[in-house]
Every structure is written in structure tokens, then in C-alpha cells.
Design a protein around this motif. Structure first.
Motif, mmCIF file in Angstrom:
data_model
loop_
_atom_site.group_PDB
_atom_site.id
_atom_site.type_symbol
_atom_site.label_atom_id
_atom_site.label_comp_id
_atom_site.label_asym_id
_atom_site.label_seq_id
_atom_site.Cartn_x
_atom_site.Cartn_y
_atom_site.Cartn_z
ATOM 1 N N VAL A 7 0.838 -1.195 0.000
ATOM 2 C CA VAL A 7 0.000 0.000 0.000
ATOM 3 C C VAL A 7 0.878 1.253 0.000
ATOM 4 O O VAL A 7 0.564 2.234 -0.680
ATOM 5 C CB VAL A 7 -1.003 -0.025 1.177
ATOM 6 N N ASP A 8 1.980 1.228 0.723
ATOM 7 C CA ASP A 8 2.862 2.398 0.770
ATOM 8 C C ASP A 8 3.517 2.659 -0.587
ATOM 9 O O ASP A 8 3.680 3.816 -0.983
ATOM 10 C CB ASP A 8 3.931 2.236 1.855
ATOM 11 N N ASP A 9 3.888 1.609 -1.308
ATOM 12 C CA ASP A 9 4.460 1.789 -2.642
ATOM 13 C C ASP A 9 3.451 2.456 -3.571
ATOM 14 O O ASP A 9 3.798 3.363 -4.333
ATOM 15 C CB ASP A 9 4.879 0.451 -3.253
ATOM 16 N N LEU A 10 2.209 2.001 -3.508
ATOM 17 C CA LEU A 10 1.176 2.565 -4.377
ATOM 18 C C LEU A 10 0.922 4.036 -4.041
ATOM 19 O O LEU A 10 0.806 4.870 -4.939
ATOM 20 C CB LEU A 10 -0.114 1.756 -4.265
ATOM 21 N N ALA A 11 0.838 4.355 -2.754
ATOM 22 C CA ALA A 11 0.601 5.748 -2.344
ATOM 23 C C ALA A 11 1.799 6.627 -2.697
ATOM 24 O O ALA A 11 1.634 7.754 -3.184
ATOM 25 C CB ALA A 11 0.304 5.810 -0.854
ATOM 26 N N PHE A 12 2.997 6.130 -2.470
ATOM 27 C CA PHE A 12 4.205 6.901 -2.767
ATOM 28 C C PHE A 12 4.314 7.189 -4.259
ATOM 29 O O PHE A 12 4.720 8.281 -4.670
ATOM 30 C CB PHE A 12 5.443 6.149 -2.265
ATOM 31 N N ALA A 13 3.924 6.222 -5.075
ATOM 32 C CA ALA A 13 3.962 6.408 -6.537
ATOM 33 C C ALA A 13 3.043 7.546 -6.978
ATOM 34 O O ALA A 13 3.269 8.152 -8.021
ATOM 35 C CB ALA A 13 3.581 5.113 -7.241
ATOM 36 N N GLU A 14 2.038 7.823 -6.159
ATOM 37 C CA GLU A 14 1.129 8.939 -6.454
ATOM 38 C C GLU A 14 1.583 10.238 -5.789
ATOM 39 O O GLU A 14 0.878 11.240 -5.840
ATOM 40 C CB GLU A 14 -0.294 8.594 -6.004
ATOM 41 N N GLY A 15 2.748 10.195 -5.138
ATOM 42 C CA GLY A 15 3.301 11.408 -4.548
ATOM 43 C C GLY A 15 2.980 11.630 -3.080
ATOM 44 O O GLY A 15 3.270 12.690 -2.535
ATOM 45 N N PHE A 16 2.419 10.637 -2.419
ATOM 46 C CA PHE A 16 2.063 10.793 -1.014
ATOM 47 C C PHE A 16 3.157 10.217 -0.119
ATOM 48 O O PHE A 16 3.501 9.042 -0.221
ATOM 49 C CB PHE A 16 0.714 10.123 -0.727
ATOM 50 N N THR A 17 3.703 11.062 0.740
ATOM 51 C CA THR A 17 4.794 10.652 1.628
ATOM 52 C C THR A 17 4.368 10.647 3.093
ATOM 53 O O THR A 17 5.185 10.377 3.968
ATOM 54 C CB THR A 17 6.000 11.597 1.476
#
Length: 156
Positions: free
Chosen positions: A33-43
Motif C-alpha cells: 500500500v505504501d508503494d502505491l501511495a508513494f507512486a502517487e506522490g504521497f509521503t
């Protein structure tokens, strides 16, 4: 050959990603889930509701597709509630796969210190405000053997 499904389970900072990467190194597909969110720019977390819903749907779709291909999958997410674990157990069961929960048991002070040291530099370095991290830890529903296959591993 039947695919395998492991649900990494534990509060932020417990060490889920470290364990999931070990399975990945052994040939499993790691979906995070963190990889998917990070790919959208969410840190940082929590994610906005619409983003959280989109990421959750994407995660489910990816896991389902991989299981349909017969791949061994490790899902790197908190699975903080029994309901979230049950959802993925159903997803696996629909494909003839029994999900195993791997709970990373980590003392509160260790998990919170790890989260406090994060910088948002990569997907598994997600920022959480100290009060949010504490609330996540304190609200975590620890899995029990009556839920199904469960392995407890030390996280620190």
C-alpha cells in the motif's frame, strides 16, 4: 500448483516491510500500500479518503490478478483490523488460496521510535505525526489464532 498469500500485519514501524522483502527475495511478489501511495506522490499518512479508497482498490485488484496467475503474494500493509484481514482471506478463498497472517510483534516504544525517525524519503519511510502513530498503535487489533493461519514474528 496453488498460489500462496501472506498478509503482513502490524502497526506502523513494526518491521512488516523488512519481513515482506525477505519473502520477495525468495521469489514472492510483494504488493505494498505504501508503494502505491508513494507512486502517487504521497509521503505522509493518513491519506485523503479518496486516495485511500483508490489505493485500496488498486491493491485488491493487483493481489487478485497475481493470485489468478498462480503467483505467491505477500501483501505489505498494516491489516490493523480483523475486518481488513477477513476481506483478504475472502479474496484468497475465492481463488482456492488460504491466506496466512504474519503478525510482526514489536514493542510500542520501538515501533514509535522507528516512525519518529522517518523522513519521507521513500515509500517505506512514510511520515506520521507522533499522535497519529500512537493512535494507530493503540487502536491496532492484534490477530488471534481463531482467525485462521497465523505466524507471530518478533519485530524488535
Amino acid at each position: 500448483m496453488t498460489a500462496h498469500l501472506v498478509l503482513m500485519c502490524g502497526p506502523a514501524g513494526s518491521g512488516k516491510s523488512t519481513h515482506a522483502r525477505r519473502l520477495e527475495a525468495a521469489g514472492w511478489v510483494r504488493v505494498s500500500v505504501d508503494d502505491l501511495a508513494f507512486a502517487e506522490g504521497f509521503t505522509a499518512h493518513p491519506l485523503p479518503d479518496d486516495v485511500a479508497q483508490r489505493v485500496a482498490a488498486d491493491l485488491r485488484e493487483r493481489v487478485a490478478a497475481l493470485l489468478d496467475e498462480g503467483r505467491d503474494v505477500v501483501v505489505d500493509s498494516s491489516f490493523w483490523s480483523r475486518a481488513s484481514r477477513d476481506e483478504y482471506r475472502r479474496l484468497g478463498a475465492e481463488r482456492g488460496v488460504v491466506a496466512q497472517v504474519v503478525f510482526v510483534s514489536t514493542p510500542r516504544e520501538v515501533a514509535l521510535a522507528r516512525v519518529a525517525a522517518r523522513t519521507g524519503a521513500h515509500a517505506h519511510d512514510v511520515l506520521l505525526a507522533p499522535d497519529v502513530a500512537a493512535a494507530y498503535y493503540d487502536g491496532f487489533q492484534v490477530p488471534t489464532p481463531d482467525e485462521g493461519p497465523l505466524e507471530v514474528v518478533p519485530g524488535g
